[in-house]
Motif scaffolding. Structure first.
Motif, mmCIF file in Angstrom:
data_model
loop_
_atom_site.group_PDB
_atom_site.id
_atom_site.type_symbol
_atom_site.label_atom_id
_atom_site.label_comp_id
_atom_site.label_asym_id
_atom_site.label_seq_id
_atom_site.Cartn_x
_atom_site.Cartn_y
_atom_site.Cartn_z
ATOM 1 N N SER A 16 0.840 -1.196 0.000
ATOM 2 C CA SER A 16 0.000 0.000 0.000
ATOM 3 C C SER A 16 0.878 1.249 0.000
ATOM 4 O O SER A 16 2.083 1.192 0.245
ATOM 5 C CB SER A 16 -0.961 -0.009 1.186
ATOM 6 O OG SER A 16 -0.257 0.011 2.413
ATOM 7 N N HIS A 17 0.244 2.396 -0.225
ATOM 8 C CA HIS A 17 0.985 3.606 -0.585
ATOM 9 C C HIS A 17 1.172 4.615 0.534
ATOM 10 O O HIS A 17 1.848 5.635 0.337
ATOM 11 C CB HIS A 17 0.299 4.274 -1.784
ATOM 12 C CG HIS A 17 0.435 3.476 -3.033
ATOM 13 N ND1 HIS A 17 -0.307 2.333 -3.270
ATOM 14 C CD2 HIS A 17 1.244 3.629 -4.106
ATOM 15 C CE1 HIS A 17 0.036 1.827 -4.445
ATOM 16 N NE2 HIS A 17 0.976 2.583 -4.970
ATOM 17 N N THR A 18 0.575 4.388 1.691
ATOM 18 C CA THR A 18 0.762 5.309 2.813
ATOM 19 C C THR A 18 1.029 4.520 4.082
ATOM 20 O O THR A 18 0.347 3.525 4.362
ATOM 21 C CB THR A 18 -0.476 6.203 3.019
ATOM 22 O OG1 THR A 18 -1.623 5.376 3.238
ATOM 23 C CG2 THR A 18 -0.707 7.093 1.808
ATOM 24 N N HIS A 19 2.015 4.959 4.846
ATOM 25 C CA HIS A 19 2.374 4.306 6.106
ATOM 26 C C HIS A 19 2.891 5.344 7.094
ATOM 27 O O HIS A 19 3.427 6.384 6.694
ATOM 28 C CB HIS A 19 3.447 3.230 5.887
ATOM 29 C CG HIS A 19 2.984 2.073 5.074
ATOM 30 N ND1 HIS A 19 2.985 2.099 3.689
ATOM 31 C CD2 HIS A 19 2.466 0.865 5.425
ATOM 32 C CE1 HIS A 19 2.502 0.946 3.235
ATOM 33 N NE2 HIS A 19 2.172 0.190 4.264
ATOM 34 N N LEU A 20 2.741 5.048 8.371
ATOM 35 C CA LEU A 20 3.253 5.913 9.432
ATOM 36 C C LEU A 20 4.526 5.300 9.995
ATOM 37 O O LEU A 20 4.610 4.082 10.188
ATOM 38 C CB LEU A 20 2.215 6.077 10.537
ATOM 39 C CG LEU A 20 0.968 6.868 10.138
ATOM 40 C CD1 LEU A 20 -0.083 6.810 11.252
ATOM 41 C CD2 LEU A 20 1.307 8.316 9.818
#
Length: 974
Positions: free
Chosen positions: A69-73
């Motif tokens: 996936s394209h967003t991570h924290l």
């Protein structure tokens, strides 16, 4: 429309030293995937869907991957993101992810076939024989899938992955392009992601899977959308490339981002470009010497420090603001501000080597203030989460301003600071009213008081710079609020309830008086007035002893289990932020060699070049920024002071490449694993005896030379003039007194003591039976001996110092209750939820609507079984117990409450049963009174409230011990 430009780079390849797998194990919560410096896209594998150690979507202990996936924290303690998941597969199309063990699209993978670099990630899907390579631009993720020959090839798109979907859409534009959006709710309760996805080769078939049904359509809108894209078998001849541009604004914005930053189909070109961008950032600090292990730790720490905040506007400048509306900015606008963590070291690091971005961060803060009415606390994807405590955008702004970073509206900044500091929520109203936060008014009262006081000092510093004397006086006095919660008898910062110390007190106990910490880990949080803190402790020698005791105490804690309290050396907890400045405090008491020893110990033992290499959450760069600064040899104990306190450097040479064109080099001659102590120092060729260095010295360029040895040189940096100054000297306050004595009493000769931490202070008091009396109507008299009250009364008091200055006036209501009434408890309550002790359930004190204020008595897994002796036989009209539910905190209503009565305390008769009618799934805080009517005479009453024992299977904490909370058992007579 600007393209993503990266200047040529000819220097050392620092990206080869970065190990993104550091922190992916243990509790580091980092991810290994591809991202650009401060980029919006974080393209990374998802191996874990839930749980605290799945916050980044990846954990090194996992062996199954669900997709990319394209967003991570990076390193947070709460989960979110994981948007727009892609998964290449072979064989039959399947839309289930396989998380429940059934057949799904997930695949096994192995770390032996995994590669992680700055800006690049690679792995191998064992179940599908597919190699996956990932890279990224700031706003675009680029995938390369190498499929095996002779097998049907598909790409799964899952828009349901991880967060709760509020709305989503998907449109197949052509056999090479797909576009859509996803609006979701998690930590950020209203997150927008728009995307445009392009394939390097055409797919010959697609299928939409909407609400668990196959749809042959090209468009869909639903909360549940997945899709598959199938390719000819000759896809194996060359890797399939997939480019995904994302935006928080619109599909049009995502398309612009894609066109500007990844216009062609050259994967290696994008990878080279992002790694060049990383080299430019990492080259801002050049270190030499020591081992490859230390270089890997250092440059990975720099890498982690430069992942967040993330740029949030599109290439055309548009962004989604705090008001959920679309706006235009002429500068980079950012998101992901973990300010309770990052104001301590990450943002001070940025003021050294990311000054232009620091300006843009502050411009972002001010736009968020204008759109959201307050400065950000923990902002995420255009949402204010209000996570953690304080208003810590304030020190970021003030620290930058005092260091010459000023390209923004500073008048607006001061206005925004005061607005944030004058709210009436999060205990700030009580803080302003009482000069500290009473525990009965707000949970985490000690930590909030201390953090607010530091933020207020920062406001005072800016007000002084801007020649605002009234603002300065107000906030410099507020900055001394810590004095009102300091307990001289124990030497700790303690919670107060009704102007009395929280008891029983155990400094190692983790409870809701502190934020992710205990009294050991928060009591030295007075960076704005270390001299004042030392004075209250009794002097510098006492502060030194306190620090010695901190580092040598037992590592055992009691009370609540707090996963963040890790990396323990004694009670020092490096895995969480409140401890981060403590090792440097020895410099303030003239014992810098003790700082050098402890800092070297932390650097050596709590950072490693391996997945378990962080002792706690990375927290968006804070854990790593501590290492970067400390490994160079200094640390900002008090952001806003321009002082960096010198510790013990790791490298023989570290050079800061400053944005003003200057270079500053720290040399540590003869430094080694054993040579950790400073023998002597020179600044620009002249002997240097100070144990700190000023920001302006660094920015002017030059050289600090430290000669290191294996034994302390106790003469260097030990003179009083050698230490940095951290002292509040203007508009000093007189701390408030406190009371000693029970809030409720039976006998008509109840004694109350009034005390103060300073024995030279005079005390004055007044007593009035009217609890609503105006203070102006009271007659105060000097306090000399304990006073005695005969009936319920309010006692007022204030302190006066030898110069005639007075403290705020405090008051507490002491209530007389029926004589002879006692209570015995068959089961033990938890000490951190004692609510005042054994008599809490009959003390006529209600708990409010927050169990964390300390007025609720808590029992885990066991029932409440309380027997009340009324002292004599009385006619009883009703019997009741008041309980609280907060299922998100594992607190549930009793399943049932049974009341018994007895004339002699031996033989009990059932008087009534009340079944619970509150669903355990009900959200929010619920207070319910379980009551039965009686109407007869009795002396003894037994209340049995049944704890459900185990947290239900549907709950996040399934299988854990359920809590039962009550604040009062009420008996009403005829």
């Amino acid at each position: 429309m600007p393209n993503w430009t990266v200047p040529p780079y000819q220097g050392k390849d620092y990206t080869a030293l970065v190990n993104p797998l550091i922190g992916t194990g243990g509790h580091g919560h980092t991810y290994p995937g591809a991202t650009a410096p401060f980029g919006l896209v974080q393209l990374s594998p998802d191996t874990r869907l839930t749980g605290w150690d799945g916050c980044s979507g990846y954990h090194y202990s996992d062996s199954l991957v669900y997709g990319f996936s394209h967003t991570h924290l990076s390193g947070t303690g709460v989960s979110d993101y994981g948007d727009v998941l892609l998964m290449p597969i072979t064989g039959n199309v399947v839309y289930h992810n396989g998380a429940d063990g059934k057949k799904g699209y997930r695949s096994r993978f192995s770390h032996h076939k995994e590669k992680a670099q700055a800006g690049y990630y690679e792995t191998y899907l064992d179940d599908y024989d597919i190699k996956v390579a990932l890279t990224a631009t700031p706003r675009v993720g680029v995938h390369a899938y190498s499929f095996p020959e002779g097998k049907p090839a598909h790409v799964i798109l899952d828009l349901v992955h991880r967060d709760q979907v509020l709305d989503a859409s998907l449109e197949v534009v052509s056999n090479r392009e797909v576009q859509g959006h996803r609006r979701s709710k998690a930590w950020a309760t209203n997150q927008h992601v728009y995307f445009v996805m392009q394939f390097s080769q055409p797919f010959n078939k697609h299928e939409l899977w909407v609400d668990n049904q196959a749809k042959p359509h090209k468009k869909a809108q639903s909360k549940s959308i997945k899709a598959s894209f199938s390719f000819d078998e000759d896809i194996a001849k060359q890797p399939l490339l997939v480019k995904v541009g994302i935006s928080a604004v619109s599909i049009e914005g995502a398309r612009k981002n894609l066109a500007a930053e990844a216009p062609d189909w050259n994967f290696d070109k994008v990878r080279q470009k992002v790694q060049t961008a990383w080299n430019h950032e990492l080259a801002r600090i050049a270190v030499k010497g020591r081992t490859p292990k230390e270089h890997a730790i250092f440059y990975t720490a720099m890498y982690h420090s430069f992942i967040a905040p993330n740029v949030f506007n599109d290439v055309d400048g548009r962004y989604r603001g705090r008001d959920a509306q679309v706006h235009q900015a002429s500068h980079p606008y950012f998101t992901v501000f973990s300010l309770w963590d990052t104001y301590r070291a990450a943002h001070p690091l940025y003021t050294l080597v990311q000054q232009k971005r620091s300006n843009d961060f502050i411009k972002t803060f001010l736009l968020q203030y204008q759109q959201g009415n307050t400065l950000p606390v923990w902002e995420l994807a255009g949402n204010e989460t209000q996570c953690m405590i304080g208003y810590h955008a304030v020190p970021v702004i003030v620290d930058a301003y005092l260091k010459g970073i000023k390209d923004y509206d500073v008048t607006l900044a001061l206005q925004a600071m005061q607005t944030s500091a004058n709210q009436d929520k999060f205990g700030i109203g009580a803080y302003r009213k009482y000069g500290y936060i009473p525990a009965s008014e707000e949970p985490e009262s000690v930590s909030k008081t201390l953090e607010y006081a530091y933020d207020d000092w920062c406001i005072a510093m800016l007000a002084k710079q801007l020649n605002q004397p009234k603002v300065y006086k107000n906030f410099i006095q507020r900055a001394q609020a810590y004095k009102n919660i300091f307990d001289k008898n124990t030497g700790f910062m303690r919670a107060k309830r009704q102007n009395r110390w929280f008891a029983p007190f155990r400094p190692e106990e983790v409870n809701f008086n502190y934020t992710e910490a205990n009294a050991w880990q928060y009591s030295l949080y007075v960076p704005q007035d270390i001299s004042g803190l030392a004075q209250m402790l009794g002097g510098k020698a006492q502060l030194e002893q306190w620090l010695d005791d901190l580092f040598t105490a037992s590592t055992e804690t009691s009370g609540r289990h707090q996963a963040d309290i890790t990396g323990l050396i004694g009670q020092y907890a490096h895995g969480n932020e409140p401890s981060h400045h403590m090792a440097y405090l020895y410099n303030y008491v003239g014992k810098p060699w003790k700082t050098q020893q402890r800092v070297a110990q932390i650097l050596r033992t709590l950072y490693h070049n391996q997945p378990h290499g962080l002792s706690g959450n990375e927290d968006c760069g804070q854990m790593s920024a501590w290492y970067v600064l400390s490994a160079m040899g200094f640390y900002p104990v008090t952001p806003g002071s321009n002082d960096y306190v010198i510790g013990s450097p790791v490298f023989p040479e570290a050079t800061l490449q400053l944005e003003n064109g200057q270079r500053f080099t720290i040399k540590a001659e003869q430094v080694s694993a054993n040579n950790i102590y400073i023998q002597s120092a020179q600044l620009n060729g002249k002997a240097y005896a100070k144990n700190y260095i000023k920001h302006e010295d660094l920015m002017a360029g030059g050289e600090l030379v430290l000669v290191m040895g294996n034994r302390p040189n106790k003469a260097w940096g030990s003179q009083p003039t050698a230490a940095p100054v951290s002292a509040i000297t203007a508009h000093l306050i007189v701390p408030v007194p406190y009371f000693e004595g029970k809030l409720t009493f039976e006998r008509a000769d109840h004694q109350i003591k009034i005390a103060h931490h300073n024995p030279a202070t005079k005390l004055f008091y007044a007593v009035n039976p009217n609890k609503n009396a105006a203070v102006t109507s009271l007659k105060f008299v000097p306090y000399q001996t304990p006073l005695t009250i005969q009936t319920s009364a309010t006692v007022w008091a204030f302190a006066q110092n030898t110069q005639g200055q007075t403290s705020d006036t405090i008051h507490t209501r002491f209530s007389k209750i029926p004589a002879g009434r006692t209570i015995s408890l068959a089961n033990q309550y938890a000490n951190q939820y004692a609510a005042g002790g054994d008599k809490a359930l009959i003390d006529f004190v209600s708990g409010g609507k927050d169990f964390r204020t300390g007025m609720w008595q808590g029992y885990q897994k066991v029932n409440i079984e309380a027997t009340i002796d009324l002292g004599k036989e009385e006619n009883v009209k009703t019997m009741a117990i008041r309980c609280l539910q907060d299922q998100n905190s594992w607190i549930f209503m009793p399943t049932r409450v049974v009341f018994f009565t007895s004339p002699d305390g031996k033989k009990f008769t059932k008087a009534g049963v009340v079944e619970n009618d509150v669903s355990p799934k009900s959200e929010g805080t619920i207070v319910k009174t379980f009551e039965v009517k009686f109407g007869e005479a009795t002396r003894y009453i037994k209340v049995l409230a049944y704890n459900r024992g185990i947290v239900p299977a549907w709950h996040l904490g399934a299988g854990g011990g359920a809590w039962l909370f009550a604040d009062e058992i009420m008996v009403e007579g005829n």
